[in-house]
Design a protein around this motif. Structure first.
Motif, PDB file in Angstrom:
ATOM      1  N   VAL A 231      42.971  42.121  38.510  1.00 56.41           N
ATOM      2  CA  VAL A 231      42.729  42.282  37.067  1.00 56.41           C
ATOM      3  C   VAL A 231      43.724  41.453  36.277  1.00 56.41           C
ATOM      4  O   VAL A 231      43.359  40.710  35.367  1.00 56.41           O
ATOM      5  N   LEU A 232      45.007  41.548  36.629  1.00 56.48           N
ATOM      6  CA  LEU A 232      46.053  40.886  35.850  1.00 56.48           C
ATOM      7  C   LEU A 232      46.115  39.383  36.077  1.00 56.48           C
ATOM      8  O   LEU A 232      46.761  38.673  35.312  1.00 56.48           O
ATOM      9  N   ASN A 233      45.447  38.898  37.111  1.00 63.68           N
ATOM     10  CA  ASN A 233      45.344  37.455  37.338  1.00 63.68           C
ATOM     11  C   ASN A 233      43.971  36.925  36.948  1.00 63.68           C
ATOM     12  O   ASN A 233      43.618  35.802  37.297  1.00 63.68           O
ATOM     13  N   ALA A 234      43.190  37.738  36.240  1.00 65.61           N
ATOM     14  CA  ALA A 234      41.860  37.367  35.747  1.00 65.61           C
ATOM     15  C   ALA A 234      40.895  36.961  36.864  1.00 65.61           C
ATOM     16  O   ALA A 234      39.983  36.176  36.647  1.00 65.61           O
ATOM     17  N   VAL A 235      41.105  37.487  38.064  1.00 70.40           N
ATOM     18  CA  VAL A 235      40.160  37.284  39.160  1.00 70.40           C
ATOM     19  C   VAL A 235      39.043  38.311  39.015  1.00 70.40           C
ATOM     20  O   VAL A 235      37.869  38.001  39.149  1.00 70.40           O
TER      21      VAL A 235
END
Length: 146
Positions: free
Chosen positions: A16-20
């Motif tokens: 989520v936090l790496n926009a994957v």
């Protein structure tokens, strides 16, 4: 200030936090409350299935080195952050195969028929940890918690 918090098993918080991971089914519970920013929490147990790794390798075209780098970065940052939530959609039962593949990529999940998915965007890493015991799936946390 109060935030809704989503508890993710690892490695999903890092995704989520790496926009994957740009869509999530749990975020649907928060989007119905009209909130636009949430915080992430790491669940006590990691995701034990290797499904996420298979999705990254086969559907997203990642290689093992990219996956390892993503996991290491997340661990070094503490996997805490603030993504925004957006619109929710229900995956129809009769989706075209290319639509299924695209939504599986965005959610880093499979078997999405009739699942509600909410958009996740604009993830920001928190520089400091918010000390707080976790909750089940979705819970609230105050930004001034200690």
């Amino acid at each position: 200030m109060e935030f809704y918090c989503l508890s993710f098993q690892q490695p999903y918080a890092g995704f989520v936090l790496n926009a994957v991971k740009t869509r999530d089914s749990l975020a649907t519970l928060v989007s119905s409350q009209g909130k636009s920013t949430i915080t992430t929490h790491i669940a006590h147990r990691d995701w034990e299935e290797a499904l996420w790794r298979e999705l990254l390798l086969e559907k997203l075209g990642w290689n093992p080195r990219q996956i390892q780098a993503l996991l290491l970065e997340g661990r070094s940052m503490g996997e805490k952050g603030l993504p925004d939530i957006g619109a929710t959609l229900q995956c129809p039962e009769n989706m075209a195969p290319e639509e299924v593949v695209e939504l599986e990529k965005q959610a880093v999940l499979t078997n999405l028929k009739q699942t509600y998915l909410t958009a996740l965007s604009n993830p920001r890493w928190l520089l400091e940890r918010i000390p707080r015991r976790g909750g089940k799936a979705v819970f609230q946390v105050a930004s001034h918690s200690t």
